[in-house]
Design a protein around this motif. Sequence first.
Motif, PDB file in Angstrom:
ATOM      1  N   GLN A  72       7.238  -0.373  11.506  1.00 45.83           N
ATOM      2  CA  GLN A  72       7.074  -0.897  10.151  1.00 45.83           C
ATOM      3  C   GLN A  72       7.122  -2.420  10.130  1.00 45.83           C
ATOM      4  O   GLN A  72       6.308  -3.061   9.475  1.00 45.83           O
ATOM      5  CB  GLN A  72       8.128  -0.296   9.232  1.00 45.83           C
ATOM      6  CG  GLN A  72       7.926   1.187   9.032  1.00 45.83           C
ATOM      7  CD  GLN A  72       9.083   1.838   8.322  1.00 45.83           C
ATOM      8  OE1 GLN A  72      10.243   1.490   8.534  1.00 45.83           O
ATOM      9  NE2 GLN A  72       8.766   2.787   7.453  1.00 45.83           N
ATOM     10  N   THR A  73       8.067  -2.996  10.844  1.00 39.68           N
ATOM     11  CA  THR A  73       8.157  -4.458  10.906  1.00 39.68           C
ATOM     12  C   THR A  73       6.905  -5.043  11.542  1.00 39.68           C
ATOM     13  O   THR A  73       6.371  -6.051  11.081  1.00 39.68           O
ATOM     14  CB  THR A  73       9.408  -4.888  11.691  1.00 39.68           C
ATOM     15  OG1 THR A  73      10.562  -4.295  11.084  1.00 39.68           O
ATOM     16  CG2 THR A  73       9.561  -6.395  11.708  1.00 39.68           C
ATOM     17  N   ILE A 106       4.129  -4.963   8.969  1.00 41.55           N
ATOM     18  CA  ILE A 106       4.277  -6.038   7.981  1.00 41.55           C
ATOM     19  C   ILE A 106       3.815  -7.369   8.580  1.00 41.55           C
ATOM     20  O   ILE A 106       3.084  -8.139   7.944  1.00 41.55           O
ATOM     21  CB  ILE A 106       5.735  -6.127   7.484  1.00 41.55           C
ATOM     22  CG1 ILE A 106       6.081  -4.885   6.671  1.00 41.55           C
ATOM     23  CG2 ILE A 106       5.959  -7.395   6.676  1.00 41.55           C
ATOM     24  CD1 ILE A 106       7.555  -4.731   6.363  1.00 41.55           C
ATOM     25  N   PRO A 114       0.095  -2.595   6.769  1.00 50.35           N
ATOM     26  CA  PRO A 114       1.481  -2.102   6.718  1.00 50.35           C
ATOM     27  C   PRO A 114       1.582  -0.670   6.195  1.00 50.35           C
ATOM     28  O   PRO A 114       2.445   0.089   6.634  1.00 50.35           O
ATOM     29  CB  PRO A 114       2.202  -3.074   5.787  1.00 50.35           C
ATOM     30  CG  PRO A 114       1.199  -4.003   5.267  1.00 50.35           C
ATOM     31  CD  PRO A 114      -0.092  -3.787   5.966  1.00 50.35           C
ATOM     32  N   ASP A 133       3.370   3.021   7.829  1.00 52.19           N
ATOM     33  CA  ASP A 133       4.335   3.776   7.022  1.00 52.19           C
ATOM     34  C   ASP A 133       5.240   2.893   6.163  1.00 52.19           C
ATOM     35  O   ASP A 133       6.372   3.263   5.866  1.00 52.19           O
ATOM     36  CB  ASP A 133       5.163   4.712   7.899  1.00 52.19           C
ATOM     37  CG  ASP A 133       5.641   5.935   7.116  1.00 52.19           C
ATOM     38  OD1 ASP A 133       4.947   6.338   6.168  1.00 52.19           O
ATOM     39  OD2 ASP A 133       6.713   6.470   7.456  1.00 52.19           O
ATOM     40  N   VAL A 134       4.753   1.730   5.765  1.00 54.93           N
ATOM     41  CA  VAL A 134       5.457   0.903   4.791  1.00 54.93           C
ATOM     42  C   VAL A 134       4.856   1.250   3.437  1.00 54.93           C
ATOM     43  O   VAL A 134       3.678   1.007   3.201  1.00 54.93           O
ATOM     44  CB  VAL A 134       5.268  -0.603   5.085  1.00 54.93           C
ATOM     45  CG1 VAL A 134       5.907  -1.449   4.002  1.00 54.93           C
ATOM     46  CG2 VAL A 134       5.818  -0.943   6.443  1.00 54.93           C
ATOM     47  N   ARG A 135       5.651   1.868   2.578  1.00 58.18           N
ATOM     48  CA  ARG A 135       5.120   2.265   1.275  1.00 58.18           C
ATOM     49  C   ARG A 135       6.245   2.433   0.267  1.00 58.18           C
ATOM     50  O   ARG A 135       7.389   2.643   0.634  1.00 58.18           O
ATOM     51  CB  ARG A 135       4.288   3.529   1.375  1.00 58.18           C
ATOM     52  CG  ARG A 135       4.996   4.706   1.986  1.00 58.18           C
ATOM     53  CD  ARG A 135       4.098   5.884   2.259  1.00 58.18           C
ATOM     54  NE  ARG A 135       3.205   5.563   3.369  1.00 58.18           N
ATOM     55  CZ  ARG A 135       1.962   6.003   3.471  1.00 58.18           C
ATOM     56  NH1 ARG A 135       1.463   6.792   2.578  1.00 58.18           N
ATOM     57  NH2 ARG A 135       1.217   5.664   4.494  1.00 58.18           N
ATOM     58  N   THR A 169       0.926   1.564  -3.186  1.00 63.64           N
ATOM     59  CA  THR A 169       1.499   0.441  -2.441  1.00 63.64           C
ATOM     60  C   THR A 169       0.434  -0.606  -2.134  1.00 63.64           C
ATOM     61  O   THR A 169       0.673  -1.807  -2.289  1.00 63.64           O
ATOM     62  CB  THR A 169       2.162   0.942  -1.142  1.00 63.64           C
ATOM     63  OG1 THR A 169       3.169   1.907  -1.471  1.00 63.64           O
ATOM     64  CG2 THR A 169       2.802  -0.197  -0.373  1.00 63.64           C
TER      65      THR A 169
END
Length: 137
Positions: A43-44, A47, A82, A86-88, A110
């Motif tokens: 995830q990082t 981003i 992102p 899986d950043v949501r 998102t």
Amino acid sequence: MPRERGLSDQTTPSLGGLAILAGIAVAGLLFLPLFGDGGVDEQTRGIAMGALAIALVGTADDIWDLPAFVKFAGQVGAAVIPVLADVRVATFTLPFLGHVDLGGASGPVTVLGMVAVMNVVNFTDGVDGLAAGVCAI
């Protein structure tokens, strides 16, 4: 160059997005566990890659004054990176309405939210230093 909607009456340097990216990168290098057992998670990394992508779109826009559709496509592309990592935003709470679960719509919502924030920052660019100040806050 001075613009009709801007407040400056003299030439101002462009490529401010690179300065914002550099500040975020330095903070990441100082405070994120990049090496060892902790490492950087997916995830990082997503981003960071999305931030790099939108910084490149902004740089290209500063250099070549890209058409609105190209900028928008770049914004969507940078926001998708992102989300694919899986950043949501899956749930949130609204006053008086309570808990909202987005379910399968979390990814598109998102992306929409990130593109909206990118444009809010872009629209504040009429005053010198305001976009960088808003991002810092």
